[in-house]
Design a protein around this motif. Structure first.
Motif, short mmCIF file in Angstrom:
data_model
loop_
_atom_site.label_atom_id
_atom_site.label_comp_id
_atom_site.label_asym_id
_atom_site.label_seq_id
_atom_site.Cartn_x
_atom_site.Cartn_y
_atom_site.Cartn_z
N SER B 49 0.84 -1.20 0.00
CA SER B 49 0.00 0.00 0.00
C SER B 49 0.88 1.26 0.00
CB SER B 49 -0.98 -0.02 1.18
OG SER B 49 -0.33 0.28 2.40
N VAL B 50 2.02 1.20 0.64
CA VAL B 50 2.96 2.34 0.62
C VAL B 50 3.52 2.52 -0.80
CG1 VAL B 50 5.19 3.21 1.44
CG2 VAL B 50 3.59 2.16 3.05
N ARG B 51 3.87 1.41 -1.43
CA ARG B 51 4.39 1.48 -2.79
C ARG B 51 3.38 2.15 -3.72
NH1 ARG B 51 5.50 -3.30 -7.23
NH2 ARG B 51 6.67 -1.98 -8.63
N GLU B 52 2.11 1.72 -3.60
CA GLU B 52 1.06 2.24 -4.46
C GLU B 52 0.87 3.73 -4.20
OE1 GLU B 52 -0.01 0.93 -7.01
OE2 GLU B 52 -1.51 2.45 -7.48
N LYS B 53 0.90 4.11 -2.91
CA LYS B 53 0.75 5.52 -2.55
C LYS B 53 1.88 6.36 -3.16
CE LYS B 53 -1.02 8.94 -0.29
NZ LYS B 53 -2.38 9.39 -0.59
N ALA B 54 3.10 5.87 -3.01
CA ALA B 54 4.26 6.61 -3.53
C ALA B 54 4.18 6.75 -5.05
CB ALA B 54 5.55 5.90 -3.12
N ARG B 55 3.79 5.66 -5.70
CA ARG B 55 3.67 5.67 -7.16
C ARG B 55 2.66 6.74 -7.61
NH1 ARG B 55 1.15 3.73 -11.40
NH2 ARG B 55 -0.68 3.21 -10.13
N GLN B 56 1.48 6.71 -6.95
CA GLN B 56 0.41 7.64 -7.30
C GLN B 56 0.83 9.09 -7.08
OE1 GLN B 56 -2.87 6.42 -4.89
NE2 GLN B 56 -3.48 4.75 -6.24
N VAL B 57 1.46 9.32 -5.92
CA VAL B 57 1.84 10.68 -5.53
C VAL B 57 2.85 11.27 -6.51
CG1 VAL B 57 3.34 11.79 -3.83
CG2 VAL B 57 1.25 10.64 -3.10
N VAL B 58 3.83 10.48 -6.87
CA VAL B 58 4.86 10.95 -7.78
C VAL B 58 4.25 11.26 -9.15
CG1 VAL B 58 7.00 10.31 -8.97
CG2 VAL B 58 6.73 9.84 -6.53
N LEU B 59 3.36 10.39 -9.63
CA LEU B 59 2.69 10.64 -10.91
C LEU B 59 1.78 11.86 -10.82
CD1 LEU B 59 1.72 7.08 -12.19
CD2 LEU B 59 3.43 8.63 -13.14
N ASP B 60 1.12 12.02 -9.68
CA ASP B 60 0.20 13.14 -9.48
C ASP B 60 0.97 14.47 -9.57
OD1 ASP B 60 -1.72 14.90 -8.73
OD2 ASP B 60 -1.98 14.16 -6.69
N LEU B 61 2.17 14.50 -9.01
CA LEU B 61 2.98 15.73 -9.04
C LEU B 61 3.56 15.98 -10.42
CD1 LEU B 61 4.70 15.37 -5.56
CD2 LEU B 61 3.23 17.28 -6.26
N ASP B 62 3.86 14.92 -11.14
CA ASP B 62 4.45 15.08 -12.47
C ASP B 62 4.31 13.75 -13.22
OD1 ASP B 62 6.01 15.23 -14.71
OD2 ASP B 62 7.76 16.07 -13.71
N ALA B 63 3.45 13.75 -14.23
CA ALA B 63 3.11 12.51 -14.92
C ALA B 63 4.30 11.91 -15.67
CB ALA B 63 1.93 12.72 -15.87
N THR B 64 5.38 12.69 -15.85
CA THR B 64 6.55 12.15 -16.55
C THR B 64 7.57 11.58 -15.57
OG1 THR B 64 7.85 14.20 -16.47
CG2 THR B 64 6.29 13.96 -18.30
N ASN B 65 7.29 11.70 -14.29
CA ASN B 65 8.24 11.27 -13.28
C ASN B 65 7.93 9.84 -12.82
OD1 ASN B 65 10.39 11.47 -11.55
ND2 ASN B 65 9.49 12.99 -10.22
N GLU B 66 8.81 9.26 -12.04
CA GLU B 66 8.63 7.88 -11.61
C GLU B 66 9.25 7.67 -10.23
OE1 GLU B 66 10.18 3.66 -13.26
OE2 GLU B 66 9.52 5.08 -14.82
N PHE B 67 8.54 6.97 -9.38
CA PHE B 67 9.01 6.64 -8.04
C PHE B 67 10.09 5.56 -8.13
CE2 PHE B 67 7.68 3.32 -4.77
CZ PHE B 67 8.58 3.75 -3.81
N THR B 68 11.25 5.81 -7.51
CA THR B 68 12.34 4.82 -7.63
C THR B 68 12.81 4.23 -6.30
OG1 THR B 68 14.01 6.58 -7.58
CG2 THR B 68 13.25 5.87 -9.76
N PHE B 69 12.54 4.92 -5.18
CA PHE B 69 13.05 4.42 -3.90
C PHE B 69 12.39 5.17 -2.77
CE2 PHE B 69 16.26 4.16 -0.49
CZ PHE B 69 16.52 2.80 -0.50
N LEU B 70 12.17 4.47 -1.66
CA LEU B 70 11.57 5.13 -0.50
C LEU B 70 12.26 4.65 0.77
CD1 LEU B 70 7.92 5.93 0.20
CD2 LEU B 70 9.07 4.48 1.85
N ARG B 71 12.53 5.59 1.66
CA ARG B 71 13.09 5.24 2.96
C ARG B 71 12.20 5.85 4.03
NH1 ARG B 71 18.16 3.86 5.33
NH2 ARG B 71 19.18 3.80 3.31
N LEU B 72 11.73 5.00 4.94
CA LEU B 72 10.83 5.42 5.99
C LEU B 72 11.55 5.20 7.32
CD1 LEU B 72 7.78 6.16 6.59
CD2 LEU B 72 7.34 3.72 6.60
#
Lengths: 97, 97
Positions: B49-72
């Motif tokens: 669910s975190v992965r999906e959230k990060a993916r959506q958020v990054v696309l929402d901010l810029d549709a040409t961008n892509e989520f590559t890594f997350l550190r919590l």
């Protein structure tokens, strides 16, 4: 809160490759920003949802634990999210060398 | 995929303070883990669910961008999420020195 926010802003501004900083209150309203208006509003809204997700997830995994920091790397830049009690700070960085 | 996964596992296991690694496919099913069963299932579901959230958020901010890594980072440990095309890797680390 103001002196504390200023102190944190200074700290984050000293980081390498920082391209923008936004301070957002718990209602999702940006109270400080170095980015232009529309981008600030967009980041504030989106990152508030990320903060809430991270908070929930950490509590879900262990109710005694607490979310303290998040770094999101993308193809184009990195976003750091630093939660405080009454607000959170979003820092945009260009990719590290 | 298997050789690639093994290679990534080796890479992450060489990181300092690693306490667990889980590889999760895009259906949320853990396909490799070094943690016990229930904890693996819990992390797999939550981090998907975190992965999906990060993916959506990054696309929402810029549709040409892509989520590559997350550190919590949390009070107790850190969780890294490394998305790949067909799966993602979750690495648990105890706090850095």
């Amino acid at each position: 809160m103001s002196a504390e926010v200023e102190e944190l802003l200074k700290r984050f501004q000293s980081f390498k490759n920082v391209i923008g900083i936004i301070v957002v209150d718990n209602d999702g309203i940006p109270i400080k920003t170095t980015l232009e208006y529309n981008l600030t509003l967009h980041y504030a809204a989106v990152m508030q949802s990320v903060r809430e997700k991270a908070r929930q997830v950490v509590l879900d995994l262990d109710a005694t634990n607490e979310f303290t920091f998040l770094r999101l790397r993308t193809l184009q830049h990195e976003v750091m999210l630093c939660p405080q009690e009454d607000y959170f700070i979003v820092v945009l960085q260009s990719p590290c060398d």
